[in-house]
Design an enzyme around this catalytic site. Structure first.
Site, PDB file in Angstrom:
ATOM      1  N   GLU A  36       0.823  -1.217   0.000  1.00  0.00           N
ATOM      2  CA  GLU A  36       0.000   0.000   0.000  1.00  0.00           C
ATOM      3  C   GLU A  36       0.855   1.266   0.000  1.00  0.00           C
ATOM      4  O   GLU A  36       0.548   2.236  -0.690  1.00  0.00           O
ATOM      5  CB  GLU A  36      -0.914   0.007   1.234  1.00  0.00           C
ATOM      6  CG  GLU A  36      -1.860   1.193   1.264  1.00  0.00           C
ATOM      7  CD  GLU A  36      -2.607   1.308   2.587  1.00  0.00           C
ATOM      8  OE1 GLU A  36      -3.309   2.314   2.752  1.00  0.00           O
ATOM      9  OE2 GLU A  36      -2.473   0.411   3.429  1.00  0.00           O
ATOM     10  N   ASP A  37       1.955   1.261   0.781  1.00  0.00           N
ATOM     11  CA  ASP A  37       2.696   2.507   1.027  1.00  0.00           C
ATOM     12  C   ASP A  37       4.041   2.619   0.320  1.00  0.00           C
ATOM     13  O   ASP A  37       4.693   3.660   0.420  1.00  0.00           O
ATOM     14  CB  ASP A  37       2.945   2.662   2.541  1.00  0.00           C
ATOM     15  CG  ASP A  37       1.654   2.889   3.310  1.00  0.00           C
ATOM     16  OD1 ASP A  37       0.654   3.252   2.679  1.00  0.00           O
ATOM     17  OD2 ASP A  37       1.643   2.694   4.540  1.00  0.00           O
TER      18      ASP A  37
END
Length: 736
Positions: free
Chosen positions: A94-95
């Site tokens: 996600e990051d």
């Protein structure tokens, strides 16, 4: 891999990261194999490298968050090496620049699948016409169909976020805390993670009602010595009898959680001192598997020999464990000093299951039996998630309806036992047998007697369902169903019938409107929905199909529509000469401001909680009624903050005399008769402005002067300056 990232971490941070990693391996509840340790090491190195440039709001390196989540997964939930690795990696895709393909290549399909599930939950689509948090909740639950570990890691993620929210803005704390109460605590309860559920609820209360939280916490701490003395008195009374029976046991106290005390105070309208069951006593004993029940009842017998029991408060979860696997004997007795106290009797195995939930339940099974146990548990949850097409908020409410219901046990005519929530009806029983039976239910017999379908079943009832080919569900069934499965299947059946009728109704409506010289388009449909006060266009089509909307009603609509815009203008015209209420007591709050900018908006008070000046409040932007002001402790607050966070705005009470600011304006222009009166009138007609002094001098055909006012904010000042400038003869208005 970690060595290459040292430039991003200080020496002290690297030491702390290494220490946290060692602790992670040492606290694991499961026995880790060498392959597990290699997998966890690779996941750790990857996460440290991937998150090297990221920091949390508190300023600490971001990597401490996934490590903390992995520690919760390893020790408090007690999951395996694959889960620990996935927890370390849960934010990587996600990051950072890592992809799902990278995860599969490095860690295999299982870890990649779990990480992908966690990423999917975080990347929910954000549509304005749905309840975002309810949709989030439903999708979260639906992931359990694929791998239960996704939801368990997500719960661990939320727990650590709740523990570390102090650096966040207050409105974000309130939103996340409300979502936790609405979504994550119920899931933790359903899965049997009671300790985590309790901590989530307590932390959520800390941010939704901090004053009550710290008050209750302080009083619990103050009464700790008294509780210890009470437990000691209780133990002294029964320890001789227990020792004589050679039972290996220990006795401990368990304080009721802060949130559960708060709930009891709220629901019963009592003070902290008036909540009598603030703690329970646990007797935990060692036992061989075959002797567990025998010893539990023996301990029960000893306790009730010394203390008078309340027979209506006996809870036997030995014979019929809860659906989460919880087993124990609970009995309420009149303890020392004449106080009622709950006593919980558990073996060490039962206690471990109560504390760890999912993981401990299968620790005591082996091989195929262990795998089969996990399958049974997953299948039991499966029916909750079958209806993925329903409205998200309904789905949440139906799920929560099942959560806290106590269970009853009823029998089929063949003697098969069925577990249902308390309050269940024959319809719930019919759907528990099979969806086909439920949909064709015509009647029911309980203990060989015909009963209405709204009959409330009791433990021990034998239930027989009577079916008919032409039978079908009706809306009333929803009023007396208590299970998610029954409600979702009934709603689906009703929805299908509605669609069929609505399809015919659409054709009827188009034809009838044409006769009234109205073409059905989006604008007309919006007018119809508003006029007939329905929720959607489907409701309009359905009512047209059933004849609820008659020809005369459509004619009335056509007449109304022709004058609609004139009516709208009349309703929308600004009210003039409406004086603000005057409060004689200067200390009273008499106004509310909204948002970070502390704007003054039109508002009204909600009837569900009736806020009064001084109550902690928030604003809720409604669709048709502007801003509604609610108390932060409103019964609907958690639901609103969770489901419609984007419509919640900060609000606070203000006192006018403290709120207003003194401002002086210089006004100049061409002199004329009545200029002073016109300037005064503009100021007096303006909301949130008080005129204190006006001094205008004329020189030849020019005037100039000073106006002193009290005003609430810059936006109001700008509007006032423009209104004065618009007066005939005024040339300049400047702030001094």
């Amino acid at each position: 891999m970690v060595e290459s990232t040292t430039s991003y971490y200080s020496d002290e941070e690297m030491k702390n990261i290494a220490r946290e990693y060692k602790e992670l391996l040492s606290i694991s509840y499961q026995i880790l194999t060498e392959d597990d340790k290699k997998l966890i090491r690779l996941a750790f190195d990857t996460a440290v490298e991937a998150h090297q440039t990221q920091r949390r709001k508190s300023g600490e390196p971001y990597i401490f968050h996934p490590i903390a989540v992995a520690k919760i997964v390893a020790s408090q939930i007690g999951l395996d090496g694959i889960s620990i690795a996935a927890a370390l990696l849960h934010d990587v895709v996600e990051d950072t620049s890592y992809t799902n393909e990278d995860m599969e290549r490095l860690f295999g399909k299982t870890v990649a699948h779990i990480v992908a599930g966690l990423t999917k939950i975080s990347n929910m689509s954000r549509e304005n016409d749905i309840s975002l948090q309810a949709e989030n909740f439903r999708k979260l639950l639906l992931t359990m169909n694929d791998d239960i570990r996704v939801i368990l890691i997500k719960i661990a993620d939320r727990l650590h976020n709740m523990r570390t929210m102090d650096a966040m803005a207050e409105h974000k704390q309130a939103k996340i805390a409300s979502e936790t109460l609405y979504i994550y605590a119920p899931i933790a309860h359903r899965i049997g993670l009671y300790n985590i559920k309790t901590e989530l609820e307590d932390l959520a209360l800390k941010y939704t009602d901090p004053d009550r939280y710290f008050m209750i916490l302080g009083k619990i701490q103050d009464s700790r010595e008294e509780q210890l003395a009470y437990i000691e008195d209780f133990t002294k009374t029964i320890e001789k009898s227990l020792n004589e029976q050679k039972i290996d046991y220990y006795i401990k106290g368990r304080s009721k959680s802060i949130y559960s005390i708060y709930r009891k105070m709220e629901s019963q309208g009592v003070s902290f001192e008036e909540v009598y069951d603030k703690f329970a006593i646990r007797i935990i004993y060692k036992s061989a598997p075959l002797e567990e029940k025998f010893l539990a009842w023996k301990i029960y017998s000893i306790v009730t020999d010394h203390f008078r029991p309340n027979p209506t408060r006996l809870r036997d979860w030995l014979s019929t464990p809860k659906s989460t696997g919880y087993e124990a004997l609970h009995i309420t007795v009149m303890g020392p000093k004449g106080k009622w106290v709950e006593v919980q009797i558990r073996s060490e195995r039962m206690h471990e299951i109560a504390e760890k939930g999912y993981a401990a339940h299968f620790k005591y099974k082996h091989g195929e039996q262990k795998e089969e146990g996990i399958e049974v548990w997953l299948n039991r949850l499966q029916e909750i998630f079958e209806n993925s097409e329903s409205n998200a908020v309904d789905f949440v409410e139906d799920f929560k309806l099942n959560l806290y219901s106590k269970e009853i046990f009823v029998f089929t005519p063949n003697g098969e036992i069925k577990s249902l929530p308390k309050g269940a009806s024959p319809i719930d029983f019919a759907f528990a047998i099979h969806t086909g039976v439920g949909l064709k239910t015509r009647g029911a017999k309980v203990n060989n007697k015909l009963v209405p379908l709204n009959y409330v079943l009791k433990s021990g009832d034998t239930v027989e369902i009577i079916t008919a080919e032409n039978a079908k569900p009706n809306k009333n069934w929803l009023n007396y169903t208590a299970t998610t499965k029954a409600r979702s299947k009934i709603k689906n059946a009703l929805k299908e019938e509605t669609k069929t009728v609505a399809s015919e109704g659409k054709e009827i409506l188009i034809r009838k409107l044409k006769q009234l010289k109205i073409n059905l388009n989006e604008e007309v449909m919006n007018d119809l929905v508003s006029y007939f006060k329905t929720k959607t266009s489907l409701d309009i089509y359905y009512q047209a199909g059933t004849g609820e909307i008659s020809n005369q009603m459509l004619k009335d609509f056509a007449s109304h529509r022709s004058s609609f815009f004139g009516l709208f203008r009349t309703k929308s015209a600004p009210k003039k000469n409406v004086e603000e209420p005057v409060y004689t007591a200067g200390e009273h709050y008499d106004s509310i401001v909204f948002g970070k900018e502390e704007e003054s908006l039109d508002y009204s008070f909600s009837k569900c909680c009736n806020p009064i000046p001084g109550d902690p409040i928030f604003g809720f932007v409604t669709i048709n009624e502007g801003v509604k002001v609610h108390k932060k402790t409103c019964p609907n607050a958690i639901s609103m903050q969770s489901n419609y966070a984007y419509r919640v705005i900060q609000a606070k009470w203000v006192k006018s005399e403290e709120r207003d600011f003194k401002v002086s304006l210089k006004v100049s222009g061409i002199d004329r008769d009545g200029i002073v009166g016109d300037i005064s009138k503009v100021i007096l007609d303006s909301k949130f402005v008080k005129l204190t002094n006006i001094n205008i001098d004329s020189e030849g055909d020019m005037f100039s002067g000073k106006v002193s006012i009290f005003i609430n904010n810059n936006a109001t000042l700008k509007k006032l300056i423009q209104d004065i400038k618009n007066l005939k003869g005024v040339d300049k208005v400047t702030r001094l």
